[in-house]
Motif scaffolding. Sequence first.
Motif, PDB file in Angstrom:
ATOM      1  N   GLU A 197      -0.056  -7.653   0.297  1.00  0.00           N
ATOM      2  CA  GLU A 197       0.157  -7.225   1.684  1.00  0.00           C
ATOM      3  C   GLU A 197      -0.594  -5.938   2.021  1.00  0.00           C
ATOM      4  OE1 GLU A 197       2.939  -9.124   4.106  1.00  0.00           O
ATOM      5  OE2 GLU A 197       1.342 -10.170   3.062  1.00  0.00           O
ATOM      6  N   TRP A 198      -1.740  -5.739   1.379  1.00  0.00           N
ATOM      7  CA  TRP A 198      -2.630  -4.646   1.781  1.00  0.00           C
ATOM      8  C   TRP A 198      -3.491  -5.131   2.946  1.00  0.00           C
ATOM      9  CZ3 TRP A 198      -5.181  -0.956  -2.254  1.00  0.00           C
ATOM     10  CH2 TRP A 198      -4.194  -0.395  -3.083  1.00  0.00           C
ATOM     11  N   SER A 199      -3.977  -4.198   3.734  1.00  0.00           N
ATOM     12  CA  SER A 199      -4.897  -4.566   4.810  1.00  0.00           C
ATOM     13  C   SER A 199      -6.274  -4.844   4.214  1.00  0.00           C
ATOM     14  CB  SER A 199      -4.998  -3.436   5.832  1.00  0.00           C
ATOM     15  OG  SER A 199      -5.688  -2.324   5.277  1.00  0.00           O
ATOM     16  N   SER A 200      -7.084  -5.560   4.967  1.00  0.00           N
ATOM     17  CA  SER A 200      -8.451  -5.838   4.536  1.00  0.00           C
ATOM     18  C   SER A 200      -9.222  -4.545   4.314  1.00  0.00           C
ATOM     19  CB  SER A 200      -9.155  -6.700   5.588  1.00  0.00           C
ATOM     20  OG  SER A 200     -10.501  -6.940   5.232  1.00  0.00           O
ATOM     21  N   GLN A 201      -8.983  -3.557   5.170  1.00  0.00           N
ATOM     22  CA  GLN A 201      -9.672  -2.278   5.045  1.00  0.00           C
ATOM     23  C   GLN A 201      -9.291  -1.574   3.739  1.00  0.00           C
ATOM     24  OE1 GLN A 201      -9.072   0.366   8.356  1.00  0.00           O
ATOM     25  NE2 GLN A 201      -9.963   2.127   7.334  1.00  0.00           N
ATOM     26  N   TYR A 226      -8.579 -11.544   6.396  1.00  0.00           N
ATOM     27  CA  TYR A 226      -9.034 -11.560   5.005  1.00  0.00           C
ATOM     28  C   TYR A 226     -10.330 -12.333   4.767  1.00  0.00           C
ATOM     29  CZ  TYR A 226      -4.599  -9.607   3.223  1.00  0.00           C
ATOM     30  OH  TYR A 226      -3.534  -8.793   2.931  1.00  0.00           O
ATOM     31  N   LEU A 227     -10.875 -12.985   5.768  1.00  0.00           N
ATOM     32  CA  LEU A 227     -12.086 -13.777   5.564  1.00  0.00           C
ATOM     33  C   LEU A 227     -13.205 -13.007   4.865  1.00  0.00           C
ATOM     34  CD1 LEU A 227     -12.708 -16.104   8.645  1.00  0.00           C
ATOM     35  CD2 LEU A 227     -12.369 -16.759   6.262  1.00  0.00           C
ATOM     36  N   PRO A 228     -13.487 -11.768   5.255  1.00  0.00           N
ATOM     37  CA  PRO A 228     -14.564 -11.041   4.553  1.00  0.00           C
ATOM     38  C   PRO A 228     -14.268 -10.806   3.081  1.00  0.00           C
ATOM     39  CG  PRO A 228     -14.027  -9.989   6.656  1.00  0.00           C
ATOM     40  CD  PRO A 228     -12.954 -11.002   6.395  1.00  0.00           C
ATOM     41  N   PRO A 250       0.837  -1.200   0.000  1.00  0.00           N
ATOM     42  CA  PRO A 250       0.000   0.000   0.000  1.00  0.00           C
ATOM     43  C   PRO A 250       0.871   1.248   0.000  1.00  0.00           C
ATOM     44  CG  PRO A 250      -0.002  -1.040   2.176  1.00  0.00           C
ATOM     45  CD  PRO A 250       0.723  -1.980   1.259  1.00  0.00           C
ATOM     46  N   ASP A 251       0.386   2.325  -0.600  1.00  0.00           N
ATOM     47  CA  ASP A 251       1.130   3.583  -0.694  1.00  0.00           C
ATOM     48  C   ASP A 251       0.365   4.657   0.062  1.00  0.00           C
ATOM     49  OD1 ASP A 251       2.526   5.847  -1.348  1.00  0.00           O
ATOM     50  OD2 ASP A 251       2.264   5.685  -3.523  1.00  0.00           O
ATOM     51  N   ILE A 252       0.883   5.059   1.204  1.00  0.00           N
ATOM     52  CA  ILE A 252       0.167   6.036   2.045  1.00  0.00           C
ATOM     53  C   ILE A 252       0.196   7.435   1.427  1.00  0.00           C
ATOM     54  CG2 ILE A 252       0.567   4.742   4.174  1.00  0.00           C
ATOM     55  CD1 ILE A 252       2.805   6.733   4.832  1.00  0.00           C
ATOM     56  N   ASP A 253       1.057   7.649   0.433  1.00  0.00           N
ATOM     57  CA  ASP A 253       1.163   8.973  -0.188  1.00  0.00           C
ATOM     58  C   ASP A 253       0.285   9.127  -1.425  1.00  0.00           C
ATOM     59  OD1 ASP A 253       3.071   9.941   1.649  1.00  0.00           O
ATOM     60  OD2 ASP A 253       4.692   8.933   0.561  1.00  0.00           O
ATOM     61  N   MET A 260     -12.258 -12.713  -3.573  1.00  0.00           N
ATOM     62  CA  MET A 260     -10.845 -12.477  -3.855  1.00  0.00           C
ATOM     63  C   MET A 260     -10.080 -13.786  -4.000  1.00  0.00           C
ATOM     64  SD  MET A 260      -9.990  -9.168  -3.993  1.00  0.00           S
ATOM     65  CE  MET A 260      -8.315  -8.954  -3.415  1.00  0.00           C
ATOM     66  N   GLY A 261      -9.215 -13.856  -5.004  1.00  0.00           N
ATOM     67  CA  GLY A 261      -8.290 -14.962  -5.137  1.00  0.00           C
ATOM     68  C   GLY A 261      -6.993 -14.622  -4.416  1.00  0.00           C
ATOM     69  N   THR A 262      -6.121 -15.612  -4.243  1.00  0.00           N
ATOM     70  CA  THR A 262      -4.848 -15.379  -3.554  1.00  0.00           C
ATOM     71  C   THR A 262      -3.721 -16.128  -4.249  1.00  0.00           C
ATOM     72  OG1 THR A 262      -5.165 -17.245  -2.024  1.00  0.00           O
ATOM     73  CG2 THR A 262      -5.973 -15.084  -1.302  1.00  0.00           C
ATOM     74  N   THR A 263      -2.579 -15.477  -4.320  1.00  0.00           N
ATOM     75  CA  THR A 263      -1.362 -16.103  -4.842  1.00  0.00           C
ATOM     76  C   THR A 263      -0.336 -16.022  -3.724  1.00  0.00           C
ATOM     77  OG1 THR A 263      -0.521 -14.022  -5.779  1.00  0.00           O
ATOM     78  CG2 THR A 263      -1.939 -15.370  -7.189  1.00  0.00           C
ATOM     79  N   ILE A 264      -0.359 -16.953  -2.819  1.00  0.00           N
ATOM     80  CA  ILE A 264       0.416 -16.811  -1.589  1.00  0.00           C
ATOM     81  C   ILE A 264       1.913 -17.000  -1.846  1.00  0.00           C
ATOM     82  CG2 ILE A 264      -1.536 -17.637  -0.219  1.00  0.00           C
ATOM     83  CD1 ILE A 264       0.395 -20.180   0.275  1.00  0.00           C
TER      84      ILE A 264
END
Length: 327
Positions: free
Chosen positions: A153-157, A193-195, A124-127, A202-206
Amino acid sequence: MEYRRLGKSGLKISALSFGSWVTFGKQVDINIAKVLIKSAYDAGVNFFDNAEGYMAGASEKIMGDAISALGFPRSSYIVSSKVFWGGSLPTQKGLSAKHVRDACDAALTRLKVDYLDLYFCHRPDIDTPISETVRAMDNLVRQGKVLYWGTSEWSSQQITEAHLIAEREHLTPPTMEQPQYNMLARQRFEQEYLPLYENFGMGTTIFSPLRSGILTGKYVDGIPENSRLSLEGYENLRNQLLKDDGTADTVRQLMHLASELNVSMANLAIAWTLKNPNVSTAILGASKLNQLQENLQALDVLPLLTPDVMENIERILNNKPAGPERY
């Protein structure tokens, strides 16, 4: 090989995939890359993962040259890049509309492809407002340069905000997230990430199903020469992973269980991640052919992970996130 849908999309992705993080450009040159990629492809792997930040783009160039030399039909494989760390100048990093576009064009050139199947926001980019990044990704999709975009690695929010912006503005929403997930890192994937799985499909590529090699068991008695954690430049990773926090004892117990099942510790750990239905694919990393070939056998371990075995693993790990049973 088993193929799974990437979340609610129609894309079928191999349950095991191959990535270049840490190895390509550091331990793996073009010749070794061709051998590893061909072996993975011949075993049914159809997803090859990369990023602009891996060895400052050298990793993408090695992968692009290798796949081009091997001559795989473009329709037969999935390739990714990630945008965030493109250089030291202000316009060469982050998730601004400019850098998202510039990084995509550079990745296409290095990987020698006309489009990216998957394109991730590497952090995530806070700027940068999330709305700007969503619009930038939507533009790339509309231009045909990217098929599916996602986050890492983004938050669920933050991911939820991206979906709400996309819905409100009629833009393309993120399809997948690339998080770390393994026996020793579970909280975010299984709880936070459950929600996302339930509400957005959402898919995942762990990545790091072996916790950077910790879950192979090779570090329980120290750091072997020429191993990943012995390399120059990875001191922070080494210090982070090899804390004296009881992990070594946990791994020893897991190794004993793997021995009872007559499987390798690495394959037990990889198969354990695939037991979770919210894992679309687990990205493998390898610098040696025998290492890759062994890890590609992880799917054979899945039938051995009975409820009793899974219960034994939970007892050893003792780190299951609180919440309802979902798998």
